[in-house]
Design a protein around this motif. Structure first.
Motif, PDB file in Angstrom:
ATOM      1  N   GLY A  11      18.700  30.322  18.155  1.00 33.78           N
ATOM      2  CA  GLY A  11      19.990  30.996  18.296  1.00 33.78           C
ATOM      3  C   GLY A  11      21.117  30.019  18.554  1.00 33.78           C
ATOM      4  O   GLY A  11      22.196  30.131  17.963  1.00 33.78           O
ATOM      5  N   ALA A  12      20.871  29.042  19.421  1.00 34.62           N
ATOM      6  CA  ALA A  12      21.905  28.052  19.727  1.00 34.62           C
ATOM      7  C   ALA A  12      22.214  27.172  18.513  1.00 34.62           C
ATOM      8  O   ALA A  12      23.379  26.911  18.194  1.00 34.62           O
ATOM      9  CB  ALA A  12      21.466  27.190  20.906  1.00 34.62           C
ATOM     10  N   VAL A  13      21.167  26.724  17.823  1.00 34.96           N
ATOM     11  CA  VAL A  13      21.367  25.874  16.647  1.00 34.96           C
ATOM     12  C   VAL A  13      22.125  26.624  15.555  1.00 34.96           C
ATOM     13  O   VAL A  13      23.038  26.091  14.916  1.00 34.96           O
ATOM     14  CB  VAL A  13      20.015  25.358  16.118  1.00 34.96           C
ATOM     15  CG1 VAL A  13      20.189  24.654  14.779  1.00 34.96           C
ATOM     16  CG2 VAL A  13      19.385  24.407  17.126  1.00 34.96           C
ATOM     17  N   PHE A  14      21.738  27.896  15.345  1.00 30.99           N
ATOM     18  CA  PHE A  14      22.413  28.684  14.305  1.00 30.99           C
ATOM     19  C   PHE A  14      23.891  28.876  14.627  1.00 30.99           C
ATOM     20  O   PHE A  14      24.745  28.809  13.726  1.00 30.99           O
ATOM     21  CB  PHE A  14      21.727  30.036  14.153  1.00 30.99           C
ATOM     22  CG  PHE A  14      22.365  30.909  13.111  1.00 30.99           C
ATOM     23  CD1 PHE A  14      22.132  30.687  11.758  1.00 30.99           C
ATOM     24  CD2 PHE A  14      23.203  31.949  13.477  1.00 30.99           C
ATOM     25  CE1 PHE A  14      22.730  31.477  10.790  1.00 30.99           C
ATOM     26  CE2 PHE A  14      23.796  32.752  12.516  1.00 30.99           C
ATOM     27  CZ  PHE A  14      23.567  32.518  11.169  1.00 30.99           C
ATOM     28  N   MET A  15      24.229  29.120  15.879  1.00 35.43           N
ATOM     29  CA  MET A  15      25.635  29.306  16.246  1.00 35.43           C
ATOM     30  C   MET A  15      26.432  28.029  16.028  1.00 35.43           C
ATOM     31  O   MET A  15      27.587  28.076  15.587  1.00 35.43           O
ATOM     32  CB  MET A  15      25.742  29.756  17.705  1.00 35.43           C
ATOM     33  CG  MET A  15      25.213  31.155  17.961  1.00 35.43           C
ATOM     34  SD  MET A  15      25.988  32.410  16.903  1.00 35.43           S
ATOM     35  CE  MET A  15      27.708  32.254  17.374  1.00 35.43           C
ATOM     36  N   VAL A  16      25.826  26.888  16.324  1.00 37.33           N
ATOM     37  CA  VAL A  16      26.514  25.615  16.076  1.00 37.33           C
ATOM     38  C   VAL A  16      26.756  25.413  14.584  1.00 37.33           C
ATOM     39  O   VAL A  16      27.866  25.065  14.150  1.00 37.33           O
ATOM     40  CB  VAL A  16      25.695  24.444  16.661  1.00 37.33           C
ATOM     41  CG1 VAL A  16      26.288  23.113  16.222  1.00 37.33           C
ATOM     42  CG2 VAL A  16      25.661  24.530  18.180  1.00 37.33           C
ATOM     43  N   LEU A  17      25.721  25.649  13.772  1.00 42.78           N
ATOM     44  CA  LEU A  17      25.878  25.499  12.319  1.00 42.78           C
ATOM     45  C   LEU A  17      26.887  26.496  11.759  1.00 42.78           C
ATOM     46  O   LEU A  17      27.696  26.153  10.885  1.00 42.78           O
ATOM     47  CB  LEU A  17      24.524  25.688  11.629  1.00 42.78           C
ATOM     48  CG  LEU A  17      23.466  24.620  11.890  1.00 42.78           C
ATOM     49  CD1 LEU A  17      22.153  24.980  11.200  1.00 42.78           C
ATOM     50  CD2 LEU A  17      23.948  23.254  11.405  1.00 42.78           C
ATOM     51  N   LEU A  18      26.859  27.727  12.259  1.00 42.48           N
ATOM     52  CA  LEU A  18      27.809  28.739  11.793  1.00 42.48           C
ATOM     53  C   LEU A  18      29.242  28.345  12.131  1.00 42.48           C
ATOM     54  O   LEU A  18      30.156  28.514  11.312  1.00 42.48           O
ATOM     55  CB  LEU A  18      27.466  30.090  12.419  1.00 42.48           C
ATOM     56  CG  LEU A  18      28.349  31.276  12.010  1.00 42.48           C
ATOM     57  CD1 LEU A  18      28.247  31.530  10.514  1.00 42.48           C
ATOM     58  CD2 LEU A  18      27.956  32.528  12.798  1.00 42.48           C
TER      59      LEU A  18
END
Length: 365
Positions: free
Chosen positions: A16-23
């Motif tokens: 979840g954290a990685v996806f939010m950063v990439l988004l």
């Protein structure tokens, strides 16, 4: 098992954290890019948010692939760093037993990747192209902007207006020039308004102005004054020419040209990349707790970029006819799967991938 629940829970938080950063990175990049297009007149400023959303939908599959790989690598690297992995391995848990809980965690993500690459990617590309085509093929009145010279792409007329009402219904101080048969026609007017006839034709009706007709370089210009002068507004029908990236997946298979098969091979390759990288992250996360984890992260970035670029190369070869569709669809992923199996074998036998001798030889060279 306890370690399976613990692993899946931590993977979910990290993903979840990685996806939010990439988004956030993708949103920022797309916003800067599309706002630049709007400022240069390539897209309608009112469509900026829609285009950003469509672009993000198109890139969701790629973001999910990166999220899956990085989150698994981050979690397992931390477990090695904090000696948690040593505890589990000492308790009789083999490295291959991590495949099951990680596979269960990755299954819904891989399903989402398949949905967005087979459905979301072509749909978002098609809608983005349609929005751009509508803006580029709008009528001549929509091209006008107060205080700017604008050339119509359909009639090669140049318009200039000083003022325009918010609804584009009335204009003031209008200048229109066009060239027909080597002669220049110039129309100037104080006021004007837009009229729509019953048959659907639209006109800019100019009031209290003059028209100048003649050839450049010759003094015999004809001057006419008028009270009302109608300039027909030319418009083009919106033609949405389909591109390979905007074609539905089933259409690609029903029309098996080299371009369509190459596009299908690229789409089918993303879920396969996700599966291979998911497996690769398990042995790749291994490290000595006394050393930093920079090497693993650098290797992860290099592997992801290399894999993605090789998929693009295979797509290009299929499109150019240098490689058959069947071979191009599986050859790259089979090779990578073989490399993953070899790395797993090295880790299970507790053999390091990179030795000090290798680094010393490279430094000595």
């Amino acid at each position: 098992m306890i370690f399976e629940r613990s692993l899946q829970r931590e993977l979910a938080y990290t993903a979840g954290a990685v996806f939010m950063v990439l988004l956030t990175l993708v949103l920022t990049t797309m916003m800067i890019r599309i706002v630049g297009f709007a400022a240069s007149g390539e897209v309608d400023p009112r469509d900026v948010l829609v285009l950003i959303g469509l672009t993000v939908i198109g890139y969701l599959a790629i973001m999910l692939v990166a999220t899956l790989f990085v989150s698994i690598l981050f979690v397992l690297t931390r477990w090695y760093k904090d000696s948690e992995m040593v505890v589990w391995l000492s308790s009789g848990v083999s490295l291959t037993q991590f495949i099951k809980p990680i596979g269960i965690f990755a299954t819904p993500i891989i399903i989402l990747i398949m949905f967005f690459v087979f459905v979301g990617w072509p749909w978002s590309n098609q809608q983005s192209k349609l929005i751009r085509a509508r803006f580029q093929q709008r009528d001549e009145v929509s091209l006008l902007a107060p205080g700017q010279f604008r050339e119509s792409p359909t009639t090669h007329r140049v318009f200039f207006i000083e003022k325009m009402s918010p609804d584009q219904g009335r204009v003031e101080n209008v200048f229109v020039t066009s060239t027909e048969g080597g002669k220049v026609n110039v129309v100037v007017s104080r006021n004007g308004h837009v009229e729509t006839h019953k048959n659907g034709d639209r006109f800019v009706v100019l009031e209290n102005g003059r028209r100048y007709d003649g050839e450049p370089g010759h003094p015999d210009f004809r001057i006419m004054e008028f009270e009302r002068y109608g300039v027909k507004i030319q418009s083009q029908p919106v033609v949405n020419t389909p591109t390979t990236t905007g074609l539905p997946t089933l259409t690609l298979l029903r029309n098996p040209t080299n371009e369509n098969l190459a596009e299908f091979a690229w789409r089918a390759g993303l879920p396969l990349i996700a599966i291979n990288l998911m497996l690769l992250a398990i042995p790749l996360a291994h490290q000595n707790p006394r050393r930093g984890r920079t090497i693993n992260l650098v290797m992860a970035v290099l592997i992801y970029l290399t894999y993605s670029n090789l998929l693009n190369v295979v797509q290009s070869w299929i499109e150019q006819g240098k490689m058959s569709f069947g071979v191009g669809l599986v050859i790259l992923h089979v090779i990578v799967l073989g490399i993953v199996a070899f790395i797993f074998w090295m880790r299970v036998r507790n053999r390091p991938l990179f030795t000090r001798a290798m680094f010393s030889r490279s430094q000595g060279a």
